[in-house]
Write a protein that holds these residues in place. Structure first.
Motif, PDB file in Angstrom:
ATOM      1  N   MET A 140       0.845  -1.160   0.000  1.00 36.47           N
ATOM      2  CA  MET A 140       0.000   0.000   0.000  1.00 36.47           C
ATOM      3  C   MET A 140       0.896   1.231   0.000  1.00 36.47           C
ATOM      4  O   MET A 140       1.899   1.280   0.697  1.00 36.47           O
ATOM      5  CB  MET A 140      -0.900  -0.010   1.225  1.00 36.47           C
ATOM      6  N   ARG A 141       0.496   2.224  -0.777  1.00 41.71           N
ATOM      7  CA  ARG A 141       1.253   3.470  -0.881  1.00 41.71           C
ATOM      8  C   ARG A 141       0.313   4.650  -0.722  1.00 41.71           C
ATOM      9  O   ARG A 141      -0.910   4.520  -0.882  1.00 41.71           O
ATOM     10  CB  ARG A 141       1.955   3.543  -2.230  1.00 41.71           C
ATOM     11  N   ASP A 142       0.883   5.821  -0.412  1.00 43.09           N
ATOM     12  CA  ASP A 142       0.074   7.025  -0.306  1.00 43.09           C
ATOM     13  C   ASP A 142      -0.747   7.205  -1.571  1.00 43.09           C
ATOM     14  O   ASP A 142      -0.227   7.042  -2.675  1.00 43.09           O
ATOM     15  CB  ASP A 142       0.962   8.249  -0.096  1.00 43.09           C
ATOM     16  N   GLY A 143      -2.020   7.515  -1.425  1.00 52.62           N
ATOM     17  CA  GLY A 143      -2.894   7.756  -2.557  1.00 52.62           C
ATOM     18  C   GLY A 143      -3.671   6.539  -3.022  1.00 52.62           C
ATOM     19  O   GLY A 143      -4.607   6.673  -3.806  1.00 52.62           O
ATOM     20  N   ASP A 144      -3.283   5.339  -2.570  1.00 55.79           N
ATOM     21  CA  ASP A 144      -4.026   4.133  -2.941  1.00 55.79           C
ATOM     22  C   ASP A 144      -5.411   4.173  -2.295  1.00 55.79           C
ATOM     23  O   ASP A 144      -5.575   4.648  -1.177  1.00 55.79           O
ATOM     24  CB  ASP A 144      -3.306   2.865  -2.459  1.00 55.79           C
ATOM     25  N   THR A 145      -6.399   3.655  -3.005  1.00 55.17           N
ATOM     26  CA  THR A 145      -7.759   3.598  -2.487  1.00 55.17           C
ATOM     27  C   THR A 145      -7.994   2.255  -1.810  1.00 55.17           C
ATOM     28  O   THR A 145      -7.708   1.203  -2.374  1.00 55.17           O
ATOM     29  CB  THR A 145      -8.782   3.775  -3.626  1.00 55.17           C
ATOM     30  N   ILE A 146      -8.503   2.323  -0.587  1.00 55.96           N
ATOM     31  CA  ILE A 146      -8.819   1.120   0.181  1.00 55.96           C
ATOM     32  C   ILE A 146     -10.324   1.140   0.444  1.00 55.96           C
ATOM     33  O   ILE A 146     -10.866   2.147   0.896  1.00 55.96           O
ATOM     34  CB  ILE A 146      -8.065   1.092   1.511  1.00 55.96           C
ATOM     35  N   VAL A 147     -10.987   0.032   0.160  1.00 55.19           N
ATOM     36  CA  VAL A 147     -12.429  -0.078   0.381  1.00 55.19           C
ATOM     37  C   VAL A 147     -12.664  -1.060   1.522  1.00 55.19           C
ATOM     38  O   VAL A 147     -12.224  -2.212   1.461  1.00 55.19           O
ATOM     39  CB  VAL A 147     -13.156  -0.561  -0.894  1.00 55.19           C
ATOM     40  N   ILE A 148     -13.338  -0.588   2.563  1.00 51.49           N
ATOM     41  CA  ILE A 148     -13.669  -1.420   3.715  1.00 51.49           C
ATOM     42  C   ILE A 148     -15.173  -1.676   3.698  1.00 51.49           C
ATOM     43  O   ILE A 148     -15.964  -0.738   3.682  1.00 51.49           O
ATOM     44  CB  ILE A 148     -13.265  -0.725   5.031  1.00 51.49           C
ATOM     45  N   ASP A 149     -15.546  -2.951   3.684  1.00 50.84           N
ATOM     46  CA  ASP A 149     -16.956  -3.339   3.688  1.00 50.84           C
ATOM     47  C   ASP A 149     -17.217  -4.179   4.933  1.00 50.84           C
ATOM     48  O   ASP A 149     -16.991  -5.391   4.936  1.00 50.84           O
ATOM     49  CB  ASP A 149     -17.287  -4.132   2.423  1.00 50.84           C
ATOM     50  N   PRO A 150     -17.660  -3.532   6.025  1.00 45.98           N
ATOM     51  CA  PRO A 150     -17.882  -4.269   7.268  1.00 45.98           C
ATOM     52  C   PRO A 150     -18.924  -5.380   7.132  1.00 45.98           C
ATOM     53  O   PRO A 150     -18.786  -6.432   7.736  1.00 45.98           O
ATOM     54  CB  PRO A 150     -18.365  -3.209   8.256  1.00 45.98           C
ATOM     55  N   GLY A 151     -19.940  -5.155   6.335  1.00 47.83           N
ATOM     56  CA  GLY A 151     -20.988  -6.160   6.164  1.00 47.83           C
ATOM     57  C   GLY A 151     -20.452  -7.441   5.553  1.00 47.83           C
ATOM     58  O   GLY A 151     -20.809  -8.545   5.968  1.00 47.83           O
ATOM     59  N   ALA A 152     -19.581  -7.290   4.566  1.00 44.14           N
ATOM     60  CA  ALA A 152     -18.984  -8.454   3.907  1.00 44.14           C
ATOM     61  C   ALA A 152     -17.690  -8.893   4.591  1.00 44.14           C
ATOM     62  O   ALA A 152     -17.100  -9.900   4.215  1.00 44.14           O
ATOM     63  CB  ALA A 152     -18.688  -8.127   2.441  1.00 44.14           C
ATOM     64  N   ARG A 153     -17.252  -8.101   5.589  1.00 45.30           N
ATOM     65  CA  ARG A 153     -16.006  -8.374   6.321  1.00 45.30           C
ATOM     66  C   ARG A 153     -14.813  -8.453   5.367  1.00 45.30           C
ATOM     67  O   ARG A 153     -14.002  -9.370   5.424  1.00 45.30           O
ATOM     68  CB  ARG A 153     -16.135  -9.638   7.154  1.00 45.30           C
ATOM     69  N   THR A 154     -14.708  -7.445   4.476  1.00 43.40           N
ATOM     70  CA  THR A 154     -13.610  -7.412   3.519  1.00 43.40           C
ATOM     71  C   THR A 154     -12.899  -6.068   3.549  1.00 43.40           C
ATOM     72  O   THR A 154     -13.466  -5.046   3.947  1.00 43.40           O
ATOM     73  CB  THR A 154     -14.104  -7.652   2.076  1.00 43.40           C
ATOM     74  N   LEU A 155     -11.664  -6.100   3.146  1.00 43.68           N
ATOM     75  CA  LEU A 155     -10.842  -4.924   2.976  1.00 43.68           C
ATOM     76  C   LEU A 155     -10.147  -5.114   1.633  1.00 43.68           C
ATOM     77  O   LEU A 155      -9.475  -6.125   1.428  1.00 43.68           O
ATOM     78  CB  LEU A 155      -9.813  -4.832   4.111  1.00 43.68           C
ATOM     79  N   SER A 156     -10.346  -4.179   0.697  1.00 44.85           N
ATOM     80  CA  SER A 156      -9.818  -4.336  -0.655  1.00 44.85           C
ATOM     81  C   SER A 156      -8.946  -3.150  -1.039  1.00 44.85           C
ATOM     82  O   SER A 156      -9.293  -1.996  -0.768  1.00 44.85           O
ATOM     83  CB  SER A 156     -10.953  -4.441  -1.665  1.00 44.85           C
ATOM     84  N   LEU A 157      -7.839  -3.435  -1.690  1.00 46.32           N
ATOM     85  CA  LEU A 157      -6.953  -2.423  -2.230  1.00 46.32           C
ATOM     86  C   LEU A 157      -7.302  -2.269  -3.700  1.00 46.32           C
ATOM     87  O   LEU A 157      -7.184  -3.213  -4.474  1.00 46.32           O
ATOM     88  CB  LEU A 157      -5.490  -2.871  -2.066  1.00 46.32           C
ATOM     89  N   GLU A 158      -7.751  -1.078  -4.086  1.00 47.52           N
ATOM     90  CA  GLU A 158      -8.158  -0.858  -5.471  1.00 47.52           C
ATOM     91  C   GLU A 158      -6.974  -0.353  -6.293  1.00 47.52           C
ATOM     92  O   GLU A 158      -6.846   0.843  -6.572  1.00 47.52           O
ATOM     93  CB  GLU A 158      -9.332   0.111  -5.529  1.00 47.52           C
TER      94      GLU A 158
END
Length: 63
Positions: free
Chosen positions: A1-19
């Motif tokens: 992960m680097r500055d400016g990367d988009t991270i999506v956190i979905d608590p309902g699905a219990r996921t963390l994604s690096l876009e």
């Protein structure tokens, strides 16, 4: 992960994604080098005690 990367956190699905595109991840991984050895930790230091006693994040990292 680097500055400016988009991270999506979905608590309902219990996921963390690096876009980040797969090609960019492959490029980053090709340049990755393992961190320095833990052997450089001074015996008896707080860092040494932490390394020896902390448990897995799965168990809450408790001492």
């Amino acid at each position: 992960m680097r500055d400016g990367d988009t991270i999506v956190i979905d608590p309902g699905a219990r996921t963390l994604s690096l876009e980040v595109p797969a090609e960019e991840i492959a490029r980053r991984m090709a340049g990755w080098r393992a961190p320095a050895s833990v052997a450089q930790v001074r015996p008896g230091s707080v860092h040494d005690k932490y390394i020896r006693l902390v448990s897995s994040a799965h168990y809450g990292c408790v001492l």
